[in-house]
Design a protein around this motif. Structure first.
Motif: not given
Length: 492
Positions: A372, A146, A384
């Protein structure tokens, strides 16, 4: 020319990381090139095909925009740490190059701090030794998690891989270097975990014991300080780190541009168009003065006894213990040297000893930057982005590493008094590739892995095989030949 074109594209990726520090698993960022490899599109067979192609492109762009947009219009600026996203329960994964911080428990401590604020967001981390290569491979497959430190990708591809944090204008209110990873629309896709400034690492006690009470501001003053260390202490005045390789070109080339000229446009806009970029200005400035510092230090016996046996890991404890006076390294190295012994307070950082018009300069930029995953779930994107904001604003990681500050709101202990912090301007529109091509054609590779040419300076100075002026004349000849071959207009 095909081989040299390939070299130019390879160098473009390398130049993206001219400011990234070597910590843990990988080595040293300037802003990414806008799009180095624009291909010529074949002419459409007819107007219908052209219209269809345009429709397809528009659809693809729209799909990419939809994929990149965070759920609910989430942006970095909109998140209130400790208040927002408390209802999220999920697991995210963060891959990075800081294997040393995995090994010493720092990463676990940082995640622990995050979980005090967000106990329901589990963060799995993975430190990768060969990060650049591995990260690019994983990026191409989409199987990486992520959050990652962004590797060398083209700016045009950022929306395909990462989520925007907001516009560069919005992010610039909160973080430094918000424009380092931006797309053509002005969106920010990367936030640095720490910044790097360019200067000289030194041992305060060694300098004091040598009788050097004022930090040198010119090449002559710096060489005099090194001589004082040699005369009055047992320390090695200047440790070259010759054997490591990357500590040569990657470090000395970093001072080209505004630091040695006072001109933010010189490096990426004027350098390629200059007839004699390596001439002696006669006032201790410019590229000539920069590299001559190294040549003179070697020629005058102000370095280690045998430069071929330098030890990168060993030098950390040596400078901490007062066995080394100075090393030319980015500010990312401060924390490593402080942690290498019992004398962290003896480690200092000074501006590079060149003064232009009475002013000293440093350039600063982000080290690796958080990105991200655009393909993460909406919940994981929110988690995230919350994690990234915490790491930048609340974790204290940047300051722990001795980094130049990223957050404009978090406290910092980084001090660089009396120095003008500047940024080398990016290339002019339409000239984004010229520096890469000049590097490849001349084989000088400035800020792009040109370790060999800097090691050659050390070798020539140590053996007396070539004068410094002869080296600069050779570089000039190669530069001019590349300008001729590439038909680069000489303007200065």
């Amino acid at each position: 020319m095909k081989l040299k074109k390939v070299m130019a594209l390879t160098l473009a990726a390398a130049m993206t990381f001219s400011l990234v520090g070597c910590g843990g698993g990988d080595a040293q960022t300037d802003a990414p090139a806008a799009d180095d490899t624009a291909a010529e599109a074949p002419a459409a067979a007819d107007d219908t095909e052209a219209d269809d192609a345009a429709d397809d492109t528009a659809a693809d762009d729209a799909a990419a925009d939809d994929a990149a947009a965070p759920a609910g219009g989430l942006t970095y600026a909109s998140i209130k740490l400790g208040e927002d996203n408390q209802d999220i329960t999920t697991t995210i994964k963060f891959i990075h190059h800081k294997t040393d911080r995995e090994d010493d428990g720092t990463m676990a401590d940082l995640i622990g701090k995050f979980n005090q604020m967000y106990p329901n967001i589990t963060v799995e981390t993975e430190g990768i030794t060969d990060y650049q290569e591995d990260a690019l491979l994983r990026l191409s497959t989409g199987d990486w998690g992520d959050v990652m430190f962004i590797p060398a990708v083209d700016a045009a591809d950022l929306p395909s891989y990462f989520v925007p944090y907001g516009t560069v204008d919005e992010m610039s209110e909160l973080v430094n270097f918000a424009d380092n990873w931006k797309d053509a629309a002005g969106n920010c896709y990367g936030v640095g975990y720490m910044g790097n400034a360019q200067g000289v690492l030194y041992n305060k006690k060694v300098f004091a014991d040598a009788g050097v009470t004022t930090l040198p501001k010119t090449p002559d003053e710096f060489l005099a300080a090194l001589q004082a260390i040699k005369d009055n202490t047992d320390a090695i005045p200047l440790y070259t780190n010759y054997a490591a390789g990357w500590t040569m070109g990657g470090q000395w080339d970093a001072f080209l541009g505004a630091i040695t000229t006072g001109d933010e446009t010189w490096l990426n806009q004027k350098f390629v168009h200059t007839a004699e970029p390596f001439k002696d200005n006669g006032d201790g400035t410019g590229a000539y003065a920069l590299y001559k510092i190294l040549y003179d230090a070697v020629a005058q016996g102000l370095i280690e006894e045998d430069y071929t046996t330098t030890d990168w890991e060993g030098c950390k404890g040596m400078i901490n213990n007062g066995e080394i006076g100075a090393m030319v390294l980015g500010s990312w190295a401060i924390a490593q040297m402080k942690a290498a012994g019992e004398n962290p307070d003896d480690i200092g950082y000074m501006p590079f000893p060149i003064t232009v018009g009475g002013q000293q300069y440093t350039t600063a930029g982000p080290d690796y930057s958080y990105g991200i995953n655009v393909n993460a779930s909406d919940e994981n994107k929110a988690a995230a982005m919350t994690f990234v904001k915490f790491m930048v604003e609340e974790s204290g990681w940047c300051d722990f590493e001795g980094g130049y500050p990223i957050s404009k709101t978090a406290p910092t202990s980084f001090v660089f008094d009396g120095v003008n912090v500047v940024t080398n301007a990016t290339a002019l529109t339409g000239e984004e590739d010229i520096m890469n091509e000049m590097n490849a054609e001349s084989e000088l590779s400035f800020n792009a892995g040109g370790d060999a040419k800097i090691q050659a300076i050390v070798e020539a100075a140590a053996t007396g095989s070539q004068s410094f002026d002869d080296i600069m004349a050779d570089w000039t000849a190669k530069w001019n030949a590349a300008q001729d071959e590439l038909e680069v207009e000489v303007q200065y």
